[in-house]
Design an enzyme around this catalytic site. Structure first.
Site, mmCIF file in Angstrom:
data_model
loop_
_atom_site.group_PDB
_atom_site.id
_atom_site.type_symbol
_atom_site.label_atom_id
_atom_site.label_comp_id
_atom_site.label_asym_id
_atom_site.label_seq_id
_atom_site.Cartn_x
_atom_site.Cartn_y
_atom_site.Cartn_z
ATOM 1 N N TYR A 103 -2.364 -1.473 10.987
ATOM 2 C CA TYR A 103 -2.575 -1.967 9.621
ATOM 3 C C TYR A 103 -1.393 -1.604 8.734
ATOM 4 O O TYR A 103 -0.814 -2.448 8.045
ATOM 5 C CB TYR A 103 -3.881 -1.393 9.026
ATOM 6 C CG TYR A 103 -3.943 -1.618 7.526
ATOM 7 C CD1 TYR A 103 -4.257 -2.873 7.009
ATOM 8 C CD2 TYR A 103 -3.629 -0.592 6.630
ATOM 9 C CE1 TYR A 103 -4.260 -3.091 5.635
ATOM 10 C CE2 TYR A 103 -3.629 -0.808 5.266
ATOM 11 C CZ TYR A 103 -3.950 -2.049 4.770
ATOM 12 O OH TYR A 103 -3.937 -2.269 3.417
ATOM 13 N N LYS A 110 1.764 -3.907 6.632
ATOM 14 C CA LYS A 110 2.214 -3.854 5.226
ATOM 15 C C LYS A 110 3.733 -3.662 5.176
ATOM 16 O O LYS A 110 4.424 -4.286 4.376
ATOM 17 C CB LYS A 110 1.498 -2.726 4.478
ATOM 18 C CG LYS A 110 0.020 -3.006 4.251
ATOM 19 C CD LYS A 110 -0.217 -4.243 3.390
ATOM 20 C CE LYS A 110 -1.615 -4.737 3.417
ATOM 21 N NZ LYS A 110 -1.815 -6.059 2.820
ATOM 22 N N SER A 155 0.831 -1.200 0.000
ATOM 23 C CA SER A 155 0.000 0.000 0.000
ATOM 24 C C SER A 155 0.867 1.252 0.000
ATOM 25 O O SER A 155 1.972 1.258 0.565
ATOM 26 C CB SER A 155 -0.859 -0.033 1.268
ATOM 27 O OG SER A 155 -1.481 1.198 1.480
HETATM 28 P P1 NAD Z 1 -11.176 -7.124 1.015
HETATM 29 O O1 NAD Z 1 -11.439 -7.145 2.490
HETATM 30 O O2 NAD Z 1 -12.290 -6.808 0.112
HETATM 31 O O3 NAD Z 1 -10.540 -8.523 0.573
HETATM 32 C C1 NAD Z 1 -9.747 -9.287 1.418
HETATM 33 C C2 NAD Z 1 -10.269 -10.719 1.381
HETATM 34 O O4 NAD Z 1 -9.432 -11.532 2.220
HETATM 35 C C3 NAD Z 1 -11.690 -10.848 1.913
HETATM 36 O O5 NAD Z 1 -12.468 -11.578 0.989
HETATM 37 C C4 NAD Z 1 -11.549 -11.623 3.236
HETATM 38 O O6 NAD Z 1 -12.646 -12.480 3.466
HETATM 39 C C5 NAD Z 1 -10.256 -12.387 2.991
HETATM 40 N N1 NAD Z 1 -9.486 -12.721 4.184
HETATM 41 C C6 NAD Z 1 -9.096 -11.905 5.198
HETATM 42 N N2 NAD Z 1 -8.370 -12.593 6.099
HETATM 43 C C7 NAD Z 1 -8.259 -13.869 5.629
HETATM 44 C C8 NAD Z 1 -7.634 -15.038 6.102
HETATM 45 N N3 NAD Z 1 -6.964 -15.073 7.244
HETATM 46 N N4 NAD Z 1 -7.723 -16.173 5.345
HETATM 47 C C9 NAD Z 1 -8.421 -16.178 4.183
HETATM 48 N N5 NAD Z 1 -9.057 -15.094 3.705
HETATM 49 C C10 NAD Z 1 -8.973 -13.952 4.415
HETATM 50 O O7 NAD Z 1 -9.948 -6.118 0.795
HETATM 51 P P2 NAD Z 1 -9.387 -5.491 -0.548
HETATM 52 O O8 NAD Z 1 -9.732 -4.053 -0.564
HETATM 53 O O9 NAD Z 1 -9.730 -6.344 -1.703
HETATM 54 O O10 NAD Z 1 -7.822 -5.576 -0.251
HETATM 55 C C11 NAD Z 1 -7.040 -6.654 -0.730
HETATM 56 C C12 NAD Z 1 -5.600 -6.451 -0.299
HETATM 57 O O11 NAD Z 1 -5.123 -5.205 -0.796
HETATM 58 C C13 NAD Z 1 -5.402 -6.398 1.211
HETATM 59 O O12 NAD Z 1 -4.178 -7.026 1.514
HETATM 60 C C14 NAD Z 1 -5.316 -4.924 1.490
HETATM 61 O O13 NAD Z 1 -4.574 -4.651 2.657
HETATM 62 C C15 NAD Z 1 -4.599 -4.425 0.263
HETATM 63 N N6 NAD Z 1 -4.820 -3.015 -0.051
HETATM 64 C C16 NAD Z 1 -6.103 -2.545 -0.159
HETATM 65 C C17 NAD Z 1 -6.331 -1.211 -0.444
HETATM 66 C C18 NAD Z 1 -7.726 -0.658 -0.520
HETATM 67 O O14 NAD Z 1 -7.885 0.558 -0.416
HETATM 68 N N7 NAD Z 1 -8.761 -1.479 -0.722
HETATM 69 C C19 NAD Z 1 -5.228 -0.358 -0.634
HETATM 70 C C20 NAD Z 1 -3.940 -0.869 -0.527
HETATM 71 C C21 NAD Z 1 -3.752 -2.210 -0.223
HETATM 72 C C1 WQD Z 2 -9.578 9.382 0.983
HETATM 73 C C2 WQD Z 2 -9.752 10.852 1.272
HETATM 74 C C3 WQD Z 2 -10.172 11.382 3.579
HETATM 75 C C4 WQD Z 2 -14.094 9.467 3.831
HETATM 76 C C5 WQD Z 2 -7.017 4.361 3.013
HETATM 77 C C6 WQD Z 2 -5.946 3.694 3.822
HETATM 78 C C7 WQD Z 2 -4.793 3.321 2.951
HETATM 79 C C8 WQD Z 2 -5.263 2.487 1.757
HETATM 80 C C9 WQD Z 2 -6.373 3.163 1.028
HETATM 81 C C10 WQD Z 2 -5.107 0.169 2.334
HETATM 82 C C11 WQD Z 2 -9.049 11.293 2.547
HETATM 83 C C12 WQD Z 2 -11.360 11.752 2.719
HETATM 84 C C13 WQD Z 2 -12.869 9.948 3.379
HETATM 85 C C14 WQD Z 2 -15.114 10.396 4.134
HETATM 86 C C15 WQD Z 2 -13.640 12.192 3.509
HETATM 87 N N1 WQD Z 2 -5.780 1.234 2.180
HETATM 88 N N2 WQD Z 2 -12.652 11.270 3.220
HETATM 89 N N3 WQD Z 2 -14.850 11.719 3.957
HETATM 90 O O1 WQD Z 2 -7.347 7.363 3.899
HETATM 91 O O2 WQD Z 2 -6.414 7.824 1.579
HETATM 92 O O3 WQD Z 2 -6.459 5.531 2.430
HETATM 93 O O4 WQD Z 2 -7.424 3.496 1.961
HETATM 94 O O5 WQD Z 2 -3.946 -0.003 2.265
HETATM 95 O O6 WQD Z 2 -3.901 2.604 3.741
HETATM 96 O O7 WQD Z 2 -5.516 4.598 4.836
HETATM 97 O O8 WQD Z 2 -8.566 6.576 1.802
HETATM 98 O O9 WQD Z 2 -10.910 6.599 1.045
HETATM 99 O O10 WQD Z 2 -10.430 6.641 3.527
HETATM 100 O O11 WQD Z 2 -9.921 8.644 2.148
HETATM 101 O O12 WQD Z 2 -13.445 13.397 3.386
HETATM 102 O O13 WQD Z 2 -16.198 10.028 4.583
HETATM 103 O O14 WQD Z 2 -11.139 11.117 1.485
HETATM 104 O O15 WQD Z 2 -9.949 12.360 4.557
HETATM 105 O O16 WQD Z 2 -8.537 12.557 2.326
HETATM 106 P P1 WQD Z 2 -7.172 6.937 2.505
HETATM 107 P P2 WQD Z 2 -10.036 7.039 2.144
#
Ligand code: NAD
Ligand code: WQD
Length: 345
Positions: A153, A157, A128
């Site tokens: 969290y 990562k 991330s």
């Molecule tokens: P998500 O929660 O939609 O998907 C994660 C999936 O993993 C879910 O289906 C959940 O049931 C499964 N899971 C969790 N723990 C598990 C375990 N112990 N065993 C088996 N399955 C398990 O999340 P996402 O948004 O699709 O994110 C996927 C990956 O990307 C994650 O590693 C997350 O940290 C990373 N990521 C997400 C974002 C974001 O903003 N969505 C940003 C950066 C990184």
């Molecule tokens: C985006 C912008 C908020 C909600 C998070 C995790 C990051 C990554 C992606 C996993 C920010 C603003 C939000 C609302 C708002 N995930 N906001 N009103 O915080 O950039 O990133 O998700 O790895 O680790 O921290 O994403 O979508 O929460 O926010 O004004 O109700 O929207 O302040 O500026 P963020 P977000």
């Protein structure tokens, strides 16, 4: 020759499901391992409707090392793994740090050990942009320093990246591509799969779409006093299908043996958008008025971050392609479909 099988942990989740679609459409056979803690089995049907091929599905927790090992025995031709399975709510991780360290780190350790035992050396890891914190220089490149994590969290990562790097540098038979995602948004254009937030959405776009549909009264914009042109925070919003495609190229690169032992790529558009810009764009694109108010800053938010994706563009040959208008349209179509589905059920 047998098709190589790609194991996708967390494959019924938001990003995982879109990636399974792209893998299948690129000719790969897939096995999903998911414990359904944050997704449902319906997602497998959505993937099947899009690709006309049902992915294999195993309801297994990655904390269960024996269960993972059984998957490798059952599907003999697993050549590579994409590891999405993790807990991902930043706020929750502050209140339940041990749950996050256990789930995100033990899952990764189990997985790496199982891969090595079964001679499957290729791993794509979901990292991330959170690892950069507030970068000193924008756009941020992969060489920017990793800043102290501001949440458990985020720390999982950073430690996850270190675990993979340390294992590889110790000589473990493992090759890995670490993808640092910026802010994934949107849904598959078919609206067969998308993001299903649990409870009140913490992320901006699901909150916007739920407000637009009337499920939430008003969007709170967290702060308009940041040092940005309009005072609201800036992020790099990446279309989830484009993001999914980055995994396919990463897998192909690993399987072709083109990679060094461990490589890191930013996966973003290279364009920063402010919260207020995104809100206005959503209203323009959908024609729906969005009630919002400015409230205080959210603790832990950084002012601005956007990617320099040059390394992914040149080395992976991957580029974000979808315009923000289409991405917002896809998120809106998905939200509307959830309402229709609820009425039908
Ligand atoms: P998500 O929660 O939609 O998907 C994660 C999936 O993993 C879910 O289906 C959940 O049931 C499964 N899971 C969790 N723990 C598990 C375990 N112990 N065993 C088996 N399955 C398990 O999340 P996402 O948004 O699709 O994110 C996927 C990956 O990307 C994650 O590693 C997350 O940290 C990373 N990521 C997400 C974002 C974001 O903003 N969505 C940003 C950066 C990184
Ligand atoms: C985006 C912008 C908020 C909600 C998070 C995790 C990051 C990554 C992606 C996993 C920010 C603003 C939000 C609302 C708002 N995930 N906001 N009103 O915080 O950039 O990133 O998700 O790895 O680790 O921290 O994403 O979508 O929460 O926010 O004004 O109700 O929207 O302040 O500026 P963020 P977000």
């Amino acid at each position: 020759m047998e098709k190589p099988i790609i194991l996708v942990t967390g494959g019924t989740g938001y990003i995982g499901s879109h990636t399974v679609v792209e893998l299948q459409q690129s000719g790969f056979e897939t096995v999903i391992v998911d414990n359904l803690s944050n997704s449902t089995l319906d997602v497998v049907d959505g993937i099947t409707r899009i690709t006309h091929t049902k992915p294999h599905f195993e309801q297994i927790d990655c904390l269960d090392g024996q269960g993972l090992s059984d998957v490798f025995k059952k599907y003999q031709n697993i050549k590579a793994v994409i590891h999405f399975a993790a807990s991902k709510a930043v706020g929750e991780s502050v209140h339940k740090p041990l749950l996050y360290y256990r789930n995100n780190l033990l899952s990764l350790l189990n997985l790496i050990e199982t891969m090595m035992a079964h001679h499957a050396p290729h791993l794509v890891f979901s990292s991330s942009c959170t690892v950069y914190g507030q970068p000193d220089v924008l756009p941020v490149t992969e060489d920017a320093p990793v800043k102290p994590a501001t949440s458990p969290y985020g720390n999982t990562k950073q430690i996850g990246e270190e675990i993979i790097g340390d294992a590889i540098h110790s000589g473990a038979p493992l090759q890995s591509i670490l993808l640092r995602y910026f802010n994934p948004i949107g849904a598959h254009p078919s609206a067969e799969i998308g993001e299903l937030p649990n409870g009140v959405p913490q992320n901006l776009v699901p909150f916007i779409t739920q407000t637009a549909i009337g499920k939430r009264a008003q969007l709170s914009v967290f702060g308009n006093d940041y040092p940005t042109p309009d005072g609201s925070c800036i992020r790099d919003y990446i279309n989830v299908v484009d993001l999914a495609k980055a995994h396919v190229v990463a897998i192909k690169r690993l399987l072709a043996g083109e990679t060094g032992l461990v490589e890191t790529f930013n996966i973003g558009t290279g364009r920063g958008l402010s919260v207020l810009e995104l809100v206005n764009l959503f209203q323009q694109v959908t024609g729906v008025a969005l009630p919002y108010r400015i409230v205080a800053r959210r603790a832990g938010d950084i002012a601005q971050v956007w990617a320099d994706p040059t390394k992914a563009n040149t080395i992976l040959g991957w580029k974000a392609e979808t315009g923000i208008d289409d991405t917002l349209r896809s998120a809106w179509k998905w939200e509307q479909k959830q309402v229709i589905k609820k009425l039908r059920d």
